[in-house]
Design a protein around this motif. Structure first.
Motif, short mmCIF file in Angstrom:
data_model
loop_
_atom_site.label_atom_id
_atom_site.label_comp_id
_atom_site.label_asym_id
_atom_site.label_seq_id
_atom_site.Cartn_x
_atom_site.Cartn_y
_atom_site.Cartn_z
N GLU A 1 4.49 8.33 -7.30
CA GLU A 1 4.15 8.28 -8.72
C GLU A 1 2.68 7.93 -8.92
OE1 GLU A 1 8.62 6.85 -10.10
OE2 GLU A 1 7.08 5.33 -9.69
N ARG A 2 2.17 8.17 -10.14
CA ARG A 2 0.77 7.93 -10.46
C ARG A 2 0.56 6.51 -10.96
NH1 ARG A 2 -2.19 12.62 -11.35
NH2 ARG A 2 -3.98 11.19 -11.21
N VAL A 3 -0.63 5.97 -10.71
CA VAL A 3 -0.92 4.58 -11.07
C VAL A 3 -0.82 4.36 -12.57
CG1 VAL A 3 -2.72 2.81 -11.12
CG2 VAL A 3 -2.36 4.17 -9.04
N GLU A 4 -1.43 5.25 -13.36
CA GLU A 4 -1.44 5.05 -14.81
C GLU A 4 -0.13 5.49 -15.49
OE1 GLU A 4 -5.79 5.24 -16.59
OE2 GLU A 4 -5.32 7.10 -15.52
N GLY A 5 0.80 5.99 -14.72
CA GLY A 5 2.07 6.44 -15.27
C GLY A 5 3.19 5.48 -14.93
N LYS A 6 4.12 5.97 -14.10
CA LYS A 6 5.31 5.21 -13.78
C LYS A 6 5.00 3.92 -13.02
CE LYS A 6 9.81 5.02 -14.03
NZ LYS A 6 10.51 4.92 -15.33
N THR A 7 3.95 3.94 -12.20
CA THR A 7 3.60 2.72 -11.46
C THR A 7 3.24 1.59 -12.41
OG1 THR A 7 2.87 3.89 -9.47
CG2 THR A 7 1.92 1.72 -9.85
N ALA A 8 2.48 1.90 -13.46
CA ALA A 8 2.13 0.89 -14.45
C ALA A 8 3.38 0.35 -15.15
CB ALA A 8 1.17 1.48 -15.47
N GLN A 9 4.33 1.23 -15.46
CA GLN A 9 5.55 0.80 -16.12
C GLN A 9 6.37 -0.14 -15.22
OE1 GLN A 9 7.75 4.20 -17.64
NE2 GLN A 9 5.84 5.27 -18.12
N ARG A 10 6.49 0.25 -13.95
CA ARG A 10 7.24 -0.59 -13.01
C ARG A 10 6.54 -1.94 -12.84
NH1 ARG A 10 11.09 2.60 -10.54
NH2 ARG A 10 10.63 4.83 -10.38
N VAL B 1 0.56 9.30 -5.58
CA VAL B 1 -0.61 8.43 -5.71
C VAL B 1 -1.82 8.95 -4.94
CG1 VAL B 1 -0.20 6.91 -3.72
CG2 VAL B 1 -1.23 5.98 -5.82
N LEU B 2 -1.62 9.93 -4.06
CA LEU B 2 -2.77 10.51 -3.35
C LEU B 2 -3.78 11.10 -4.32
CD1 LEU B 2 -1.06 12.28 -0.31
CD2 LEU B 2 -2.34 10.14 -0.31
N ARG B 3 -3.31 11.58 -5.45
CA ARG B 3 -4.23 12.10 -6.47
C ARG B 3 -5.15 10.98 -6.97
NH1 ARG B 3 -2.67 17.21 -8.35
NH2 ARG B 3 -0.52 17.83 -7.85
N LEU C 1 -6.02 -0.78 -5.11
CA LEU C 1 -6.24 0.02 -6.32
C LEU C 1 -5.20 -0.31 -7.39
CD1 LEU C 1 -7.77 2.33 -7.72
CD2 LEU C 1 -6.22 3.94 -6.58
N VAL C 2 -3.94 -0.42 -6.98
CA VAL C 2 -2.89 -0.80 -7.92
C VAL C 2 -3.15 -2.20 -8.47
CG1 VAL C 2 -0.41 -1.25 -8.17
CG2 VAL C 2 -1.19 0.69 -6.80
N GLY C 3 -3.58 -3.11 -7.59
CA GLY C 3 -3.89 -4.46 -8.01
C GLY C 3 -5.02 -4.51 -9.03
N ARG C 4 -6.03 -3.68 -8.82
CA ARG C 4 -7.14 -3.64 -9.76
C ARG C 4 -6.68 -3.18 -11.14
NH1 ARG C 4 -11.47 -0.12 -7.44
NH2 ARG C 4 -10.84 1.59 -8.82
N TYR C 5 -5.78 -2.21 -11.17
CA TYR C 5 -5.26 -1.72 -12.44
C TYR C 5 -4.43 -2.81 -13.12
CZ TYR C 5 -3.50 1.63 -15.83
OH TYR C 5 -3.22 2.29 -17.00
N ILE C 6 -3.68 -3.55 -12.33
CA ILE C 6 -2.88 -4.66 -12.87
C ILE C 6 -3.79 -5.73 -13.45
CG2 ILE C 6 -1.42 -6.60 -12.17
CD1 ILE C 6 -0.06 -4.64 -10.20
N GLY D 1 0.81 -1.21 0.00
CA GLY D 1 0.00 0.00 0.00
C GLY D 1 0.84 1.26 0.00
N LEU D 2 0.20 2.36 0.35
CA LEU D 2 0.87 3.67 0.39
C LEU D 2 2.08 3.63 1.31
CD1 LEU D 2 0.69 6.82 -0.26
CD2 LEU D 2 -0.49 6.97 1.94
N GLN D 3 3.20 4.15 0.83
CA GLN D 3 4.40 4.33 1.64
C GLN D 3 4.63 5.83 1.75
OE1 GLN D 3 6.85 1.37 2.42
NE2 GLN D 3 6.87 0.32 0.47
N ALA D 4 4.20 6.40 2.86
CA ALA D 4 4.19 7.86 3.01
C ALA D 4 5.58 8.47 2.88
CB ALA D 4 3.57 8.23 4.35
N ASP D 5 6.61 7.74 3.28
CA ASP D 5 7.97 8.28 3.18
C ASP D 5 8.35 8.60 1.75
OD1 ASP D 5 8.22 8.06 5.89
OD2 ASP D 5 9.47 6.26 5.86
#
Length: 353
Positions: free
Chosen positions: A75-84, A187-189, A112-117, A33-37
């Protein structure tokens, strides 16, 4: 002869270790999940993101998984997160870890990330010439797939001229550990309910089993900004898998979070293939994936089976009359037997195995 015995022993240890890392005979993939650091101090590279991902699961799940999909909260889900995610899924596909089926385990924003995957991995991998991952089910702990109102607060505060409300300041800084700015929202956005609920919402055939709590987290600073019952970070409309934002008291309309059978406000509808399973009145956002025990759990659904993953918790019912109730019938409660003796994740792992 001694060398053959030593080799056999080594193979036994390897086989035992592999079996131990499986759940219901399937390999497990973790999505944190979210890693605030990450918001205050952006990770320098994928290696640092991987290290953070490993640390995230150390309390329980790290030793029980074969793979992780690690991503940066800056990073954003549909951007760099998707690439990673794609690059890591390529590695999982090449290793053949899901040839016999995999189980996804997510926590919080990992839902949320899992759903996108799940919505994209088959197309991504097929187009790139790789075997898509055979994910048979997903276990979602404190899932934030429906977003969190705390993300709304953070985004609003980031564009305001400072905090005008001390309570909001305390809630937001408790949640993300820093003062939000337009440049550190990441990802808060995506985690804003209005945004999250429009991200990869097409139905798919992967059952998503939900495990939820409503204990107070962050010293109670955040709960007043979340509708209905919440775990200190995410409200039930999200953790249960409800299709609409709402102020709810349970995932199902006939059982309270403490197990009492009674009429209660719950989502009118759930996302396709979403199944609330366990609920804990005193379980907070982090406790669902750590080793803390002592919380009695009830069940929203039980006795289900998903592609060989059997959800069959030992349960019991009992009647109890409050000391102040002098007339009428006693209240009936349904609970998971001896659930207070185990952590939430420990109970799920042992039962599904």
């Amino acid at each position: 002869m001694k060398s053959l015995k030593l080799m056999a022993l080594c193979l036994l240890v390897i086989a035992t270790g592999t079996a131990h890392a499986q759940l219901a005979g399937k390999n497990v993939i973790l999505v944190h999940g979210l890693q605030a650091d990450d918001l205050a101090d952006n990770p320098a590279n994928q290696q640092e993101i991987d290290q953070n991902g490993d640390a995230y699961w150390q309390a329980f799940w790290a030793s029980r998984a074969e793979a992780r999909i690690d991503w940066g909260s800056h990073e954003r889900v549909e951007g760099k997160t998707a690439q990673r995610a794609f690059q890591q899924m390529v590695e999982i596909s090449q290793q053949g870890l899901c040839n016999q089926g995999c189980i996804l385990v997510t926590h919080s924003t990992g839902d949320l990330v899992g759903r996108y995957i799940l919505a994209n991995q088959e197309r991504w991998l097929s187009n790139a010439g790789y075997q898509p991952l055979n994910i048979i089910t997903s276990l979602d702990f404190a899932g934030a797939g429906g977003g969190s109102e705390l993300a709304d607060l953070a985004v609003t505060a980031a564009y305001a001229d400072g905090f005008s409300d001390e309570a909001i300041k305390l809630a937001v800084t408790a949640y993300i550990g820093t003062e939000p700015t337009p440049d550190n929202l990441g990802v808060l956005r995506d985690l804003q309910p209005a945004v999250a609920r429009n991200l990869a919402i097409s139905p798919n055939n992967v059952p998503r089993l939900r495990f939820v709590g409503a204990g107070s987290d962050y010293y109670g600073l955040t709960g007043s900004f979340l509708p209905g019952e919440d775990d200190g970070v995410v409200a039930l409309h999200s953790t249960c898998g409800g299709t609409q934002v709402g102020s709810y008291e349970s995932c199902v309309s006939d059982v309270r979070l403490d197990g009492k059978r009674t009429s209660v406000d719950a989502p009118n509808a759930l996302y396709y293939n979403h199944y609330p399973i366990l609920m804990g009145e005193k379980v907070d956002h982090g406790q669902v994936i750590n080793t803390e025990s002592g919380n009695t759990l009830t069940y929203a659904n039980n006795g289900l089976s998903f592609s060989g993953v059997d959800v069959n918790f030992d349960t019991e019912t009992y009647q109890e009359r409050p000391w102040w109730k002098f007339w009428g019938s006693a209240d009936t409660y349904q609970v998971v037997s001896d659930s207070e003796q185990s952590s939430v994740s420990g109970l799920v792992y042992d039962t599904l195995n």
